[in-house]
Design a protein around this motif. Structure first.
Motif, PDB file in Angstrom:
ATOM      1  N   TYR A  26      -1.062   6.129   2.837  1.00 43.38           N
ATOM      2  CA  TYR A  26      -1.029   5.032   1.872  1.00 43.38           C
ATOM      3  C   TYR A  26      -0.540   3.779   2.583  1.00 43.38           C
ATOM      4  CZ  TYR A  26      -2.035   8.116  -1.988  1.00 43.38           C
ATOM      5  OH  TYR A  26      -2.667   8.983  -2.830  1.00 43.38           O
ATOM      6  N   ASP A  75       0.612   0.994   1.169  1.00 41.79           N
ATOM      7  CA  ASP A  75       1.637   0.206   0.484  1.00 41.79           C
ATOM      8  C   ASP A  75       2.610   1.162  -0.205  1.00 41.79           C
ATOM      9  OD1 ASP A  75      -0.020   1.139  -1.526  1.00 41.79           O
ATOM     10  OD2 ASP A  75      -0.002  -0.727  -2.650  1.00 41.79           O
ATOM     11  N   THR A  76       3.748   0.661  -0.565  1.00 45.35           N
ATOM     12  CA  THR A  76       4.781   1.513  -1.165  1.00 45.35           C
ATOM     13  C   THR A  76       4.438   1.970  -2.576  1.00 45.35           C
ATOM     14  OG1 THR A  76       5.982  -0.480  -1.819  1.00 45.35           O
ATOM     15  CG2 THR A  76       6.634   0.572   0.254  1.00 45.35           C
ATOM     16  N   ALA A  77       3.486   1.313  -3.214  1.00 41.82           N
ATOM     17  CA  ALA A  77       3.060   1.723  -4.557  1.00 41.82           C
ATOM     18  C   ALA A  77       1.932   2.759  -4.505  1.00 41.82           C
ATOM     19  CB  ALA A  77       2.601   0.503  -5.351  1.00 41.82           C
ATOM     20  N   ASN A  78       1.479   3.127  -3.307  1.00 44.99           N
ATOM     21  CA  ASN A  78       0.397   4.106  -3.123  1.00 44.99           C
ATOM     22  C   ASN A  78      -0.880   3.705  -3.869  1.00 44.99           C
ATOM     23  OD1 ASN A  78       2.143   5.537  -1.543  1.00 44.99           O
ATOM     24  ND2 ASN A  78       2.601   7.075  -3.082  1.00 44.99           N
ATOM     25  N   GLN A  79      -1.275   2.444  -3.739  1.00 45.52           N
ATOM     26  CA  GLN A  79      -2.457   1.947  -4.440  1.00 45.52           C
ATOM     27  C   GLN A  79      -3.735   2.046  -3.618  1.00 45.52           C
ATOM     28  OE1 GLN A  79      -1.303  -1.992  -5.586  1.00 45.52           O
ATOM     29  NE2 GLN A  79      -0.243  -1.283  -7.418  1.00 45.52           N
ATOM     30  N   TRP A  80      -3.635   2.124  -2.297  1.00 41.77           N
ATOM     31  CA  TRP A  80      -4.838   2.236  -1.463  1.00 41.77           C
ATOM     32  C   TRP A  80      -4.516   3.012  -0.190  1.00 41.77           C
ATOM     33  CZ3 TRP A  80      -4.658  -0.129   3.327  1.00 41.77           C
ATOM     34  CH2 TRP A  80      -3.634  -1.044   3.511  1.00 41.77           C
ATOM     35  N   SER A 127       0.878  -3.236   4.564  1.00 37.37           N
ATOM     36  CA  SER A 127       0.411  -3.852   3.325  1.00 37.37           C
ATOM     37  C   SER A 127      -1.104  -3.945   3.421  1.00 37.37           C
ATOM     38  CB  SER A 127       1.030  -5.240   3.123  1.00 37.37           C
ATOM     39  OG  SER A 127       0.487  -6.160   4.045  1.00 37.37           O
ATOM     40  N   GLU A 128      -1.741  -4.400   2.351  1.00 44.78           N
ATOM     41  CA  GLU A 128      -3.206  -4.466   2.346  1.00 44.78           C
ATOM     42  C   GLU A 128      -3.741  -5.431   3.406  1.00 44.78           C
ATOM     43  OE1 GLU A 128      -6.850  -4.924  -0.853  1.00 44.78           O
ATOM     44  OE2 GLU A 128      -4.812  -5.360  -1.469  1.00 44.78           O
TER      45      GLU A 128
END
Length: 102
Positions: free
Chosen positions: A36, A38-43, A82-83
């Motif tokens: 992942y 990012d820390t929010a596991n979005q991508w 990060s993205e």
């Protein structure tokens, strides 16, 4: 930011007798799964696999070796924080060493 899976395998063989005694080599494979980015596991940043190799010759108490990491010079993303903040992994790296055993 940590891969769920990491796998590595390396095999090395050295001839012990005959005309090729002391000559050896090895081949390995490393796999790092997707992570992942990012820390929010979005991508997810993609996983990758790399081959490594070595050739060596032993004589008396010496070894001369040539080793290559990322043998096929694969371009890959090794880490993202990060993205928009990603880093490429190391390209092919070839090293020659001379080692003395005591």
């Amino acid at each position: 930011l940590t891969p769920r899976h990491k796998v590595s395998l390396f095999a090395d063989y050295t001839f012990q007798q005959g005309v090729l005694a002391g000559l050896g080599g090895g081949l390995g494979y490393r796999y790092i799964s997707s992570t992942y980015g990012d820390t929010a596991n979005q991508w997810l940043a993609p996983g990758y696999g790399l081959f490594d190799a070595t050739a060596h010759y032993d004589f008396k108490k010496w070894r001369i070796a040539v080793s290559a990491s990322n043998l096929f010079d694969k371009v890959y993303i090794s880490q993202c924080s990060s993205e928009s903040d990603c880093f490429y992994g190391l390209r092919r790296n070839v090293v020659m060493t001379l080692t003395r055993k005591f």
